[in-house]
Design an enzyme around this catalytic site. Structure first.
Site, PDB file in Angstrom:
ATOM      1  N   GLU A   1     137.962  -3.546 110.784  1.00  0.00           N
ATOM      2  CA  GLU A   1     137.715  -4.454 111.912  1.00  0.00           C
ATOM      3  C   GLU A   1     138.422  -5.780 111.732  1.00  0.00           C
ATOM      4  O   GLU A   1     138.680  -6.203 110.608  1.00  0.00           O
ATOM      5  CB  GLU A   1     136.212  -4.732 112.014  1.00  0.00           C
ATOM      6  CG  GLU A   1     135.445  -3.535 112.467  1.00  0.00           C
ATOM      7  CD  GLU A   1     133.949  -3.804 112.460  1.00  0.00           C
ATOM      8  OE1 GLU A   1     133.537  -4.975 112.488  1.00  0.00           O
ATOM      9  OE2 GLU A   1     133.202  -2.819 112.420  1.00  0.00           O
TER      10      GLU A   1
ATOM     11  N   ARG B   1     130.689   0.878 111.635  1.00  0.00           N
ATOM     12  CA  ARG B   1     130.395   1.197 113.034  1.00  0.00           C
ATOM     13  C   ARG B   1     131.043   2.535 113.390  1.00  0.00           C
ATOM     14  O   ARG B   1     132.076   2.903 112.817  1.00  0.00           O
ATOM     15  CB  ARG B   1     130.926   0.093 113.949  1.00  0.00           C
ATOM     16  CG  ARG B   1     130.181  -1.231 113.813  1.00  0.00           C
ATOM     17  CD  ARG B   1     130.863  -2.291 114.667  1.00  0.00           C
ATOM     18  NE  ARG B   1     130.108  -3.534 114.739  1.00  0.00           N
ATOM     19  CZ  ARG B   1     130.186  -4.523 113.842  1.00  0.00           C
ATOM     20  NH1 ARG B   1     130.974  -4.416 112.790  1.00  0.00           N
ATOM     21  NH2 ARG B   1     129.472  -5.622 113.989  1.00  0.00           N
TER      22      ARG B   1
ATOM     23  N   CYS C   1     139.685   6.082 110.918  1.00  0.00           N
ATOM     24  CA  CYS C   1     139.014   4.891 110.366  1.00  0.00           C
ATOM     25  C   CYS C   1     139.917   3.671 110.571  1.00  0.00           C
ATOM     26  O   CYS C   1     141.111   3.752 110.284  1.00  0.00           O
ATOM     27  CB  CYS C   1     138.818   5.026 108.867  1.00  0.00           C
ATOM     28  SG  CYS C   1     137.740   6.340 108.401  1.00  0.00           S
TER      29      CYS C   1
ATOM     30  N   TYR D   1     121.297   1.998 115.988  1.00  0.00           N
ATOM     31  CA  TYR D   1     121.583   0.854 115.108  1.00  0.00           C
ATOM     32  C   TYR D   1     120.569   0.847 113.980  1.00  0.00           C
ATOM     33  O   TYR D   1     119.364   0.809 114.232  1.00  0.00           O
ATOM     34  CB  TYR D   1     121.539  -0.462 115.915  1.00  0.00           C
ATOM     35  CG  TYR D   1     122.737  -0.539 116.830  1.00  0.00           C
ATOM     36  CD1 TYR D   1     123.862  -1.248 116.457  1.00  0.00           C
ATOM     37  CD2 TYR D   1     122.766   0.166 118.023  1.00  0.00           C
ATOM     38  CE1 TYR D   1     124.993  -1.263 117.250  1.00  0.00           C
ATOM     39  CE2 TYR D   1     123.888   0.162 118.834  1.00  0.00           C
ATOM     40  CZ  TYR D   1     125.000  -0.554 118.437  1.00  0.00           C
ATOM     41  OH  TYR D   1     126.127  -0.554 119.215  1.00  0.00           O
TER      42      TYR D   1
ATOM     43  N   ARG E   1     122.217  -5.060 118.134  1.00  0.00           N
ATOM     44  CA  ARG E   1     121.823  -4.662 119.494  1.00  0.00           C
ATOM     45  C   ARG E   1     120.331  -4.360 119.516  1.00  0.00           C
ATOM     46  O   ARG E   1     119.924  -3.212 119.650  1.00  0.00           O
ATOM     47  CB  ARG E   1     122.617  -3.411 119.917  1.00  0.00           C
ATOM     48  CG  ARG E   1     124.096  -3.621 120.130  1.00  0.00           C
ATOM     49  CD  ARG E   1     124.408  -4.596 121.256  1.00  0.00           C
ATOM     50  NE  ARG E   1     123.828  -4.204 122.536  1.00  0.00           N
ATOM     51  CZ  ARG E   1     124.482  -3.507 123.471  1.00  0.00           C
ATOM     52  NH1 ARG E   1     125.716  -3.118 123.273  1.00  0.00           N
ATOM     53  NH2 ARG E   1     123.902  -3.202 124.612  1.00  0.00           N
TER      54      ARG E   1
ATOM     55  N   ARG F   1     133.288  14.950 107.347  1.00  0.00           N
ATOM     56  CA  ARG F   1     133.740  16.254 106.826  1.00  0.00           C
ATOM     57  C   ARG F   1     132.654  16.847 105.930  1.00  0.00           C
ATOM     58  O   ARG F   1     132.374  18.032 105.970  1.00  0.00           O
ATOM     59  CB  ARG F   1     135.038  16.086 106.033  1.00  0.00           C
ATOM     60  CG  ARG F   1     136.221  15.650 106.891  1.00  0.00           C
ATOM     61  CD  ARG F   1     136.742  16.770 107.784  1.00  0.00           C
ATOM     62  NE  ARG F   1     137.923  16.352 108.527  1.00  0.00           N
ATOM     63  CZ  ARG F   1     138.001  16.261 109.851  1.00  0.00           C
ATOM     64  NH1 ARG F   1     136.956  16.574 110.607  1.00  0.00           N
ATOM     65  NH2 ARG F   1     139.112  15.882 110.451  1.00  0.00           N
TER      66      ARG F   1
ATOM     67  N   ARG G   1     127.551   5.100 120.476  1.00  0.00           N
ATOM     68  CA  ARG G   1     127.813   4.066 119.477  1.00  0.00           C
ATOM     69  C   ARG G   1     126.738   4.055 118.412  1.00  0.00           C
ATOM     70  O   ARG G   1     125.596   4.412 118.647  1.00  0.00           O
ATOM     71  CB  ARG G   1     127.792   2.670 120.154  1.00  0.00           C
ATOM     72  CG  ARG G   1     129.053   2.261 120.882  1.00  0.00           C
ATOM     73  CD  ARG G   1     130.254   2.211 119.977  1.00  0.00           C
ATOM     74  NE  ARG G   1     129.975   1.624 118.676  1.00  0.00           N
ATOM     75  CZ  ARG G   1     130.070   0.333 118.394  1.00  0.00           C
ATOM     76  NH1 ARG G   1     130.411  -0.531 119.308  1.00  0.00           N
ATOM     77  NH2 ARG G   1     129.833  -0.117 117.176  1.00  0.00           N
TER      78      ARG G   1
END
Ligand code: DC
Length: 342
Positions: free
Chosen positions: A77, A89, A74, A107, A115, A63, A7
């Protein structure tokens, strides 16, 4: 071989194609580097963006980085009240010897606060200090482009404080007056078309801060302790959230004493004056060589002899004389030094 997912998240300064792609590349590069990923092991990447980002699909950056075989997707959210704004993210799925328990999630920038437990503690920082016209900003910009790090021009911050004072009739030498307006000054660095732009109270002042008056005023305000405290605090926060190339006068000695690589750059005064005159000529500003030389000399004196964080080479910095070198040569030598450290 086994599957695992890594992540990452990063905030972007504005909803523009360049800004989104540049930040997504910084994030992808950092995930790839800190997990030692072979690009061929990436099976798929999912990108998500908050609903205030729609100028370009962040996947385009993958790419552009040469990730050609992985499946990319993609999605926007869902809106969650009070959640972090302008955030991209990523979930990278890889098929390799890496075990899920050993992955480094990444992050960066404003997303560090999502986080803090997973946030990387030590980002790479390249500190480049030196007097006016030594060539440090040209080289710092090029290094940051090559390495995909954020360029932080700290001189531009002092210049913005000076510009605010000059525009508002504040004497830049008067500590008390300058300190009393510091709360009215909001400085932001944004990255547009891959270039750092500086905003003073919402206005783009990137070009306006490049005058001789502002240069002189910036050296005055830079001698004021409270001004330095406020700006150094901002500079340290940036370096805690991403890899940076930061240039200035006190980066190696005060702002980032633990910087990964410290460079101190200088050049003969006649060469530095020539470079500054070249910049003025390019902007169509009329100048007098001797006057420019005298102004640079005076500013060096100010910066070297002030009480708080004067311009000084850090004990562990590497000295570079750029007088007889092109920016390209200096850049390549510094990149070799950085590569040797890893
Ligand atoms: O690098 P520059 O010419 O843009 O810097 C403008 C002034 O700001 C310089 O004369 C000294 C001050 N400065 C400083 O004191 N500390 C820094 N880290 C950067 C700049």
């Amino acid at each position: 071989m086994s599957y695992c997912g890594i992540r990452g998240a990063i905030t972007v300064e504005e909803n523009s194609r360049d800004c989104i792609l540049m930040n997504t590349k910084i994030l992808l590069n950092e995930i790839i580097k800190s997990n030692n990923i072979d690009l061929d092991d990436i099976t798929s990447i999912i990108f998500t963006a908050t609903n205030d980002i729609d100028a370009v699909y962040p996947a385009v950056s993958a790419r552009e980085l040469g990730i050609v075989h992985a499946g990319l997707m993609c999605v926007q959210e869902m809106y969650v009240k009070d959640s972090l704004k302008m955030c991209v993210r990523i979930l990278i799925n890889i098929d390799s010897n890496l075990r899920q328990k050993d992955v480094n999630h990444v992050y960066l920038k404003g997303a560090v606060k999502l986080r803090p437990d997973l946030a990387k503690k030590n980002f790479i920082s390249i500190a480049i200090d030196g007097p006016a016209g030594s060539g440090k900003s040209t080289v710092a910009k090029e290094i940051s482009k090559t390495l995909g790090y954020i360029y932080v021009d700290t001189g531009a911050m002092y210049r913005s404080v000076a510009l605010y004072c000059l525009d508002n009739g504040i004497d830049t030498k008067d500590d008390f007056s300058v300190e009393s307006v510091l709360d009215n000054i909001n400085i932001e660095l944004k990255y547009i078309n891959g270039e750092q732009r500086i905003y003073l109270n919402g206005d783009d002042v990137t070009s306006k801060i490049r005058t001789q008056d502002v240069a002189k005023g910036s050296s005055d305000v830079a001698a004021i302790k409270r001004v330095r405290e406020v700006l150094v605090d901002t500079q340290r926060k940036i370096a805690k959230s991403c890899n940076v190339v930061m240039d200035g006068r006190d980066i190696g000695t005060c702002v980032l004493p633990d910087a990964t690589v410290k460079i101190y750059m200088d050049a003969e005064i006649s060469e530095r004056t020539k470079r500054r005159c070249g910049e003025l000529k390019e902007k169509g500003i009329v100048f007098d060589f001797d006057k420019v030389k005298q102004e640079i000399t005076q500013r060096d004196e100010n910066d070297k002899n002030r009480e708080f964080s004067p311009l000084k080479m850090a004990d562990d910095a590497i000295f570079f004389d750029s007088t007889y070198k092109t920016a390209e040569e200096v850049k390549n030598e510094i990149i070799n030094i950085i590569n040797e450290r890893f």
